[in-house]
Design a protein around this motif. Structure first.
Motif, PDB file in Angstrom:
ATOM      1  N   GLU A  85       0.826  -1.211   0.000  1.00 14.70           N
ATOM      2  CA  GLU A  85       0.000   0.000   0.000  1.00 14.70           C
ATOM      3  C   GLU A  85       0.861   1.262   0.000  1.00 14.70           C
ATOM      4  OE1 GLU A  85      -2.717  -0.416   3.286  1.00 14.70           O
ATOM      5  OE2 GLU A  85      -3.800  -2.061   2.305  1.00 14.70           O
ATOM      6  N   GLU A  88       2.075   1.710  -3.541  1.00 11.50           N
ATOM      7  CA  GLU A  88       0.963   2.176  -4.381  1.00 11.50           C
ATOM      8  C   GLU A  88       0.686   3.662  -4.159  1.00 11.50           C
ATOM      9  OE1 GLU A  88      -2.000  -0.627  -3.131  1.00 11.50           O
ATOM     10  OE2 GLU A  88      -1.505  -2.032  -4.744  1.00 11.50           O
ATOM     11  N   ALA A  89       0.751   4.109  -2.923  1.00 12.74           N
ATOM     12  CA  ALA A  89       0.543   5.527  -2.617  1.00 12.74           C
ATOM     13  C   ALA A  89       1.629   6.386  -3.265  1.00 12.74           C
ATOM     14  CB  ALA A  89       0.504   5.748  -1.110  1.00 12.74           C
ATOM     15  N   ALA A  91       3.367   5.585  -5.972  1.00  7.24           N
ATOM     16  CA  ALA A  91       3.129   5.555  -7.418  1.00  7.24           C
ATOM     17  C   ALA A  91       2.012   6.521  -7.804  1.00  7.24           C
ATOM     18  CB  ALA A  91       2.800   4.134  -7.873  1.00  7.24           C
ATOM     19  N   GLN A  92       0.984   6.609  -6.984  1.00  4.52           N
ATOM     20  CA  GLN A  92      -0.114   7.541  -7.265  1.00  4.52           C
ATOM     21  C   GLN A  92       0.334   8.992  -7.177  1.00  4.52           C
ATOM     22  OE1 GLN A  92      -3.412   6.429  -4.743  1.00  4.52           O
ATOM     23  NE2 GLN A  92      -3.551   4.401  -5.662  1.00  4.52           N
ATOM     24  N   SER A  93       1.368   9.264  -6.411  1.00  7.58           N
ATOM     25  CA  SER A  93       1.836  10.642  -6.240  1.00  7.58           C
ATOM     26  C   SER A  93       2.786  11.088  -7.347  1.00  7.58           C
ATOM     27  CB  SER A  93       2.516  10.801  -4.880  1.00  7.58           C
ATOM     28  OG  SER A  93       3.806  10.203  -4.871  1.00  7.58           O
ATOM     29  N   ARG A  98       1.595   6.716 -15.111  1.00  8.28           N
ATOM     30  CA  ARG A  98       0.223   6.813 -15.606  1.00  8.28           C
ATOM     31  C   ARG A  98      -0.594   5.571 -15.270  1.00  8.28           C
ATOM     32  NH1 ARG A  98      -0.302  11.431 -15.060  1.00  8.28           N
ATOM     33  NH2 ARG A  98      -2.267  11.306 -16.184  1.00  8.28           N
ATOM     34  N   ASP A  99       0.054   4.431 -15.125  1.00  7.13           N
ATOM     35  CA  ASP A  99      -0.610   3.182 -14.745  1.00  7.13           C
ATOM     36  C   ASP A  99       0.291   2.464 -13.753  1.00  7.13           C
ATOM     37  OD1 ASP A  99      -2.872   3.192 -16.646  1.00  7.13           O
ATOM     38  OD2 ASP A  99      -1.328   2.862 -18.170  1.00  7.13           O
ATOM     39  N   CYS A 100      -0.327   1.815 -12.779  1.00  8.55           N
ATOM     40  CA  CYS A 100       0.409   1.025 -11.793  1.00  8.55           C
ATOM     41  C   CYS A 100      -0.394  -0.245 -11.543  1.00  8.55           C
ATOM     42  CB  CYS A 100       0.585   1.817 -10.503  1.00  8.55           C
ATOM     43  SG  CYS A 100       1.319   0.877  -9.148  1.00  8.55           S
TER      44      CYS A 100
END
Length: 164
Positions: A85, A88-89, A91-93, A98-100
């Motif tokens: 998690e 993932e956080a 990668a979102q930042s 653009r995709d994970c």
């Protein structure tokens, strides 16, 4: 949303909106063969169910100057849920990501990244990705060209009895 039952009209609404999310409700209702008010109600219900996540323009990255697309395969030191998690956080930042997607097997995540040039991606790679907490390995693959990129799902494969 496993188990959501869709009738042929709902599937047709989804397929039409997937093909052209900018059409008016009147155009959509004509394409699916029902009047505008029930078409709008069905569309809103599909949105509320989470089957329609949003409406987006499909922009051409390269035409906008994002000439570099890279797939980065990430191996983590730990696959504990809190570590997954946390990655993932991160990668979102990162705007370049653009995709994970989390994968099974040797690679934990694959990222699709876009950048205006190779030096921008290289700076992201060294300053952020390889130095991120819990990252054990990063393998990258530069995209030379894209033969097919089609968002959404192949509605033509669903038969009349399939539930989504």
């Amino acid at each position: 949303m496993p188990g959501v039952k869709l009738d042929p009209i709902d599937r047709k609404i989804l397929a039409e909106l997937q093909a052209d999310g900018r059409m008016t409700n009147v155009d959509l209702s004509q394409r699916v063969g029902i009047s505008a008010p029930p078409c709008l109600r069905r569309m809103r219900a599909l949105e509320e169910e989470g089957l329609i996540r949003g409406y987006h323009a499909d922009v051409d990255e390269r035409a906008l100057g994002f000439d570099v697309m890279v797939f980065a395969m990430i191996g983590l030191k730990s696959q504990a849920e809190e570590d997954l998690e946390a990655f993932e956080a991160l990668a979102q930042s990162w705007p370049l990501v653009r995709d994970c997607h989390m994968l099974n097997g040797e690679i934990d995540f694959i990222l699709r990244c876009v950048a205006p040039n190779l030096s921008t991606f290289q700076k992201f790679l060294t300053d952020h990705l390889t130095s991120a907490p819990n990252v054990a390995s990063v393998k990258t693959r530069l995209v030379i060209r894209t033969a097919k990129r089609e968002p959404g799902v192949p509605f033509e494969l669903l038969d009349q009895t399939t539930s989504v």
